[in-house]
Scaffold this motif. Structure first.
Motif, PDB file in Angstrom:
ATOM      1  N   SER A 157       0.927  -1.149  -0.055  1.00  0.00           N
ATOM      2  CA  SER A 157      -0.002  -0.194  -0.003  1.00  0.00           C
ATOM      3  C   SER A 157       0.811   1.310  -0.055  1.00  0.00           C
ATOM      4  O   SER A 157       2.226   1.180   0.228  1.00  0.00           O
ATOM      5  N   TYR A 192      -2.008  14.390   2.792  1.00  0.00           N
ATOM      6  CA  TYR A 192      -2.736  13.267   2.757  1.00  0.00           C
ATOM      7  C   TYR A 192      -2.975  12.951   4.387  1.00  0.00           C
ATOM      8  O   TYR A 192      -1.999  12.411   4.953  1.00  0.00           O
ATOM      9  N   THR A 217       1.919  11.007  -5.887  1.00  0.00           N
ATOM     10  CA  THR A 217       0.651  10.019  -6.194  1.00  0.00           C
ATOM     11  C   THR A 217      -0.071  11.076  -6.941  1.00  0.00           C
ATOM     12  O   THR A 217      -0.568  10.524  -8.099  1.00  0.00           O
ATOM     13  N   LEU A 230      -8.888   8.015  -5.578  1.00  0.00           N
ATOM     14  CA  LEU A 230      -9.078   8.801  -6.905  1.00  0.00           C
ATOM     15  C   LEU A 230      -8.137   8.194  -7.868  1.00  0.00           C
ATOM     16  O   LEU A 230      -7.806   7.087  -7.333  1.00  0.00           O
TER      17      LEU A 230
HETATM   18  C1  PLP Z   1      -4.145   7.420  -1.376  1.00  0.00           C
HETATM   19  C2  PLP Z   1      -2.782   8.199  -0.804  1.00  0.00           C
HETATM   20  C3  PLP Z   1      -1.865   7.715  -0.047  1.00  0.00           C
HETATM   21  C4  PLP Z   1      -2.126   6.298   0.837  1.00  0.00           C
HETATM   22  O1  PLP Z   1      -2.047   5.367   0.006  1.00  0.00           O
HETATM   23  P1  PLP Z   1      -2.730   3.990   0.030  1.00  0.00           P
HETATM   24  O2  PLP Z   1      -2.378   3.041  -1.091  1.00  0.00           O
HETATM   25  O3  PLP Z   1      -4.027   4.372   0.535  1.00  0.00           O
HETATM   26  O4  PLP Z   1      -1.960   3.245   1.402  1.00  0.00           O
HETATM   27  C5  PLP Z   1      -0.845   8.542   0.311  1.00  0.00           C
HETATM   28  N1  PLP Z   1      -0.776   9.791  -0.264  1.00  0.00           N
HETATM   29  C6  PLP Z   1      -1.683  10.263  -1.249  1.00  0.00           C
HETATM   30  C7  PLP Z   1      -1.395  11.468  -1.883  1.00  0.00           C
HETATM   31  C8  PLP Z   1      -2.778   9.554  -1.375  1.00  0.00           C
HETATM   32  O5  PLP Z   1      -3.593   9.990  -2.239  1.00  0.00           O
END
Ligand code: PLP
Length: 397
Positions: A75, A100, A174, A351
């Motif tokens: 994850s 986040y 991300t 998203l």
């Molecule tokens: C979703 C997200 C995370 C966490 O990632 P997971 O795959 O849900 O553990 C971290 N940073 C950002 C910017 C995210 O959108």
């Protein structure tokens, strides 16, 4: 090679045994040794340590981000933990005030006993970053565009401040992904991704990764404090970090399954054709929403009216991404009402998938949320933009 080609070919070595063009999914957790008991060169031993599908995925992820090595996790959160963990105890981290949400929870909750502390600042306020630096500050965490206000931190300016104090910079890329922002070219030391989002692209694989900078590093830097209190030269830093993060993966064991790796590699093949559509749709939707009387404000860095447009234009390429947030005139009630009247946009968290999503962040984040109560976050999908705009039109009516 360019990103479109890398997305398809990097890490894809087919299968020499069968001639399969698509690499096979290898579920075996263990791999046979040679007749004399020695380890066969190039062959894996045990799947937590490494396996063919994960190695292929890591090769592709490193290529897309322009790094020397990628380390894949189960994850995004596990990927983030691997970075915080490698800082060592009693370290201090500076992070964005609208980071986040669960990234900060890792420090405040999971690493509280570890002596890890953090200061949240507005990452677009360079003076605030400087004032937050302490003796034991080892890392500045950048996330841009930020969540959910779409603030754009000037990565190069943050790196400059960090470099002067021998502090490392990590970027959660991300939201922008390398299609829109290339953090290594701006001098950051580590890139982290939740691959659950745009890299996966179909809302059906959880995953994360950390990417180690290219060799040679675009910006030569010396570090006195990183990690674990040792003095390390730039060249060594890359090695020390990659070793400690790799150990967190292989020994800690928060690893993606071979099937997750296979599926993510496959999803990445179309990554470079999905991203421009997300950005074009988002730009058109933001322009439409900005003109609506029911909307107080649209947070999208592509809009000329946006306060971060100038920095975004300097730092981003190929567009401004597929994420935005809107402030609905009124409060939580009006925001929720609008979200519930949309038919194509699903009211759900997350998203980066092909389908459009809308979410009320305040009620998701809970009482400690800093999101305005009238804010809705939108992940613009790759449906036909006319349908997406028509959906808002019927909801407003
Ligand atoms: C979703 C997200 C995370 C966490 O990632 P997971 O795959 O849900 O553990 C971290 N940073 C950002 C910017 C995210 O959108």
């Amino acid at each position: 090679m360019k990103i479109e080609t890398l997305a398809i070919h990097a890490g894809n070595h087919g299968d020499p045994t069968t001639g399969a063009v698509v690499p096979p999914l290898i579920l075996s957790t263990t791999f046979e040794r040679a007749a004399d008991g020695s380890i066969v060169e190039g062959r894996d031993i045990y799947t937590r340590a490494s396996n063919p599908n994960r190695r292929a995925l890591e090769e592709k992820l490193a290529a897309l981000e322009g790094g020397s090595e990628a380390i894949a996790f189960a994850s995004g959160q596990a990927a983030t933990m691997s970075i915080f963990h490698s800082l060592g105890g009693n370290s201090h981290v500076i992070l964005p005030d609208d980071i986040y949400y669960n990234t900060k929870v890792i420090i405040d909750n999971l690493y509280a006993n570890f002596g890890l502390t953090c200061t949240a600042v507005d990452m677009t306020d360079l003076g605030a970053i400087k004032r937050a630096i302490k003796k034991n500050t080892k890392l500045i965490w950048v996330e841009t565009p930020s969540n959910p206000s779409l603030k754009i931190a000037d990565i190069q300016a943050v790196v400059k401040i960090a470099k002067a104090k021998n502090i490392m910079v990590a970027c959660d890329n991300t939201w922008a992904t390398p299609f829109f922002t290339r953090p290594f070219e701006l001098g950051v030391d580590l890139v982290m991704h939740s691959t659950t989002k745009y890299f996966g692209g179909h809302s059906d694989i959880l995953g994360g990764c950390v990417i180690i900078p290219p060799k040679p590093s675009p910006i030569e830097r010396e570090f006195e404090v990183l990690p674990i209190g040792a003095t390390v030269a730039t060249e060594d830093l890359r090695g020390v970090l990659s070793t400690s993060i790799r150990t967190f993966q292989t020994v800690g064991g928060a690893v993606p399954s071979p099937f997750d790796c296979w599926l993510l590699s496959r999803s990445l093949s179309t990554y470079a054709v999905r991203m421009p559509v997300h950005a074009q749709n988002a730009m058109k939707l933001a322009t439409f929403l900005e003109a609506q009387t029911q909307i107080e404000k649209v947070n999208y860095p592509g809009l000329k009216s946006n306060e971060y447009h100038k920095v975004a234009k300097k730092q981003m390429r190929n567009g401004f991404g597929g994420m935005m947030s809107i402030l609905v005139k009124g409060g939580q009630k009006e925001a929720m009402e609008l979200a519930s009247k949309l038919k194509i946009f699903k009211h759900a968290t997350s998203l980066g998938g092909v389908e459009s999503l809308i979410e009320h962040r305040y009620s998701v984040e809970g009482i400690h949320s800093t999101s305005p109560e009238n804010l809705l976050r939108i992940s613009v999908g790759i449906e036909n933009i006319d349908d997406l705009i028509a959906d808002f039109e019927q909801a407003f009516r």
